[in-house]
Design an enzyme around this catalytic site. Sequence first.
Site, mmCIF file in Angstrom:
data_model
loop_
_atom_site.group_PDB
_atom_site.id
_atom_site.type_symbol
_atom_site.label_atom_id
_atom_site.label_comp_id
_atom_site.label_asym_id
_atom_site.label_seq_id
_atom_site.Cartn_x
_atom_site.Cartn_y
_atom_site.Cartn_z
ATOM 1 N N ASP A 141 39.351 30.360 42.490
ATOM 2 C CA ASP A 141 39.397 30.942 41.139
ATOM 3 C C ASP A 141 40.819 31.199 40.693
ATOM 4 O OD1 ASP A 141 38.132 34.009 39.595
ATOM 5 O OD2 ASP A 141 38.388 31.979 38.779
ATOM 6 N N LYS A 144 43.714 26.411 37.652
ATOM 7 C CA LYS A 144 42.711 25.322 37.654
ATOM 8 C C LYS A 144 43.355 23.997 38.078
ATOM 9 C CE LYS A 144 40.820 28.882 36.358
ATOM 10 N NZ LYS A 144 40.348 29.735 37.498
ATOM 11 N N ASP A 169 35.078 28.510 40.462
ATOM 12 C CA ASP A 169 34.820 29.074 39.140
ATOM 13 C C ASP A 169 35.461 28.183 38.077
ATOM 14 O OD1 ASP A 169 35.725 32.080 37.316
ATOM 15 O OD2 ASP A 169 33.899 30.888 37.239
ATOM 16 N N ASN A 170 34.964 28.275 36.823
ATOM 17 C CA ASN A 170 35.629 27.673 35.661
ATOM 18 C C ASN A 170 35.744 26.159 35.671
ATOM 19 O OD1 ASN A 170 37.707 30.315 36.449
ATOM 20 N ND2 ASN A 170 36.472 30.383 34.590
ATOM 21 N N GLU A 199 32.843 34.346 31.288
ATOM 22 C CA GLU A 199 32.709 35.798 31.396
ATOM 23 C C GLU A 199 32.806 36.481 30.033
ATOM 24 O OE1 GLU A 199 34.683 33.911 33.289
ATOM 25 O OE2 GLU A 199 36.746 34.584 33.294
HETATM 26 N N1 LIG Z 1 47.598 32.403 45.089
HETATM 27 C C1 LIG Z 1 47.786 31.739 43.913
HETATM 28 N N2 LIG Z 1 48.214 30.469 43.921
HETATM 29 C C2 LIG Z 1 48.367 29.843 42.735
HETATM 30 N N3 LIG Z 1 48.166 30.425 41.531
HETATM 31 C C3 LIG Z 1 47.788 31.697 41.539
HETATM 32 C C4 LIG Z 1 47.569 32.401 42.693
HETATM 33 N N4 LIG Z 1 47.191 33.659 42.370
HETATM 34 C C5 LIG Z 1 47.162 33.703 41.034
HETATM 35 N N5 LIG Z 1 47.543 32.561 40.540
HETATM 36 C C6 LIG Z 1 47.767 32.300 39.147
HETATM 37 C C7 LIG Z 1 46.468 32.000 38.464
HETATM 38 C C8 LIG Z 1 45.781 33.284 38.039
HETATM 39 C C9 LIG Z 1 44.759 33.057 36.953
HETATM 40 C C10 LIG Z 1 43.678 32.053 37.378
HETATM 41 N N6 LIG Z 1 42.459 32.168 36.539
HETATM 42 C C11 LIG Z 1 42.425 31.648 35.302
HETATM 43 O O1 LIG Z 1 43.399 31.111 34.798
HETATM 44 C C12 LIG Z 1 41.174 31.831 34.488
HETATM 45 C C13 LIG Z 1 41.235 31.636 33.106
HETATM 46 C C14 LIG Z 1 40.100 31.811 32.300
HETATM 47 C C15 LIG Z 1 40.178 31.580 30.831
HETATM 48 C C16 LIG Z 1 39.093 31.017 30.152
HETATM 49 C C17 LIG Z 1 39.163 30.809 28.768
HETATM 50 C C18 LIG Z 1 40.314 31.158 28.084
HETATM 51 F F1 LIG Z 1 40.387 30.962 26.751
HETATM 52 C C19 LIG Z 1 41.406 31.719 28.764
HETATM 53 C C20 LIG Z 1 41.331 31.935 30.134
HETATM 54 C C21 LIG Z 1 38.886 32.217 32.884
HETATM 55 C C22 LIG Z 1 38.827 32.414 34.258
HETATM 56 O O2 LIG Z 1 37.660 32.794 34.859
HETATM 57 C C23 LIG Z 1 39.946 32.207 35.068
HETATM 58 O O3 LIG Z 1 39.804 32.393 36.425
HETATM 59 MG MG LIG Z 2 37.726 32.426 36.926
#
Ligand SMILES: Nc1ncnc2c1ncn2CCCCCNC(=O)c1cc(-c2ccc(F)cc2)cc(O)c1O
Ligand SMILES: [Mg+2]
Length: 216
Positions: A141, A144, A169-170, A199
């Site tokens: 999650d 993406k 997810d997503n 969500e």
């Molecule tokens: N350990 C690691 N390694 C790499 N990246 C890492 C990380 N730890 C964090 N990150 C950085 C990513 C953190 C955010 C990821 N999730 C998402 O980006 C996300 C976005 C939406 C979304 C949907 C519609 C919209 F209009 C806008 C946003 C919905 C969701 O359920 C999502 O999970």
């Molecule tokens: Mg998500």
Amino acid sequence: SGTSRPVRILHHVQKVAQYGDAQSVLSAVDSYCSKIEWAMNVGDLKGQILDAVVLETRPHYVLELGTYCGYSTVRIARLLPPGARLFSIEMNPQYAQVAREIIQHAGLDAKVDILVGCTSDLIPQLKKKLDIEKFDFVFIDHWKVSYLRDTKLLEECDLLRPGSVLLADNVTCPGAPDYLHYMRTSPRYESQYFPSRLEYLQVEDGMEKSVTPERP
Ligand SMILES: Nc1ncnc2c1ncn2CCCCCNC(=O)c1cc(-c2ccc(F)cc2)cc(O)c1O
Ligand SMILES: [Mg+2]
């Protein structure tokens, strides 16, 4: 405003949720994010799919990629048997600290370790650092665009076994097309799509469950 969205969510949880009661923590996050301000927690609808997959998998070792506020971490940890362990990787140190406090409020901190860093750096260190052979369940999650790269990294680091379950997810919104294509065409996995909603919104989304078949 001075605080971040995750900190405002944490303050709401600390104000309204019963300490040690995981369900009240989940309900507090869901009511805040559906009524006050949206946040990218997996939410209650997709959360019920997550619950069902965790219960049928009965995992002992769990890996989560992307912790955010710890909502899905609490969701998973509350269903784990005693002795099971959940490791969650979060890149943002502020998010990680909020998650630790939300997980602690739910009374689940003994089962959970939040590792701060980028998945591509930390996944290759897990066997050595955690003295773990394989993960039984992986919840994906985070970014993406990193789903496919990190799944291949889990394979290369020999962290998956026949029967390991991956749930992403997503896969519809925002979408992970290269991951979906790989999972649905690779002979190494049996994949299944669970349609749902993004969500707290009426937008279509879904989760992809992929299993390495047990039979040789
Ligand atoms: N350990 C690691 N390694 C790499 N990246 C890492 C990380 N730890 C964090 N990150 C950085 C990513 C953190 C955010 C990821 N999730 C998402 O980006 C996300 C976005 C939406 C979304 C949907 C519609 C919209 F209009 C806008 C946003 C919905 C969701 O359920 C999502 O999970
Ligand atoms: Mg998500």
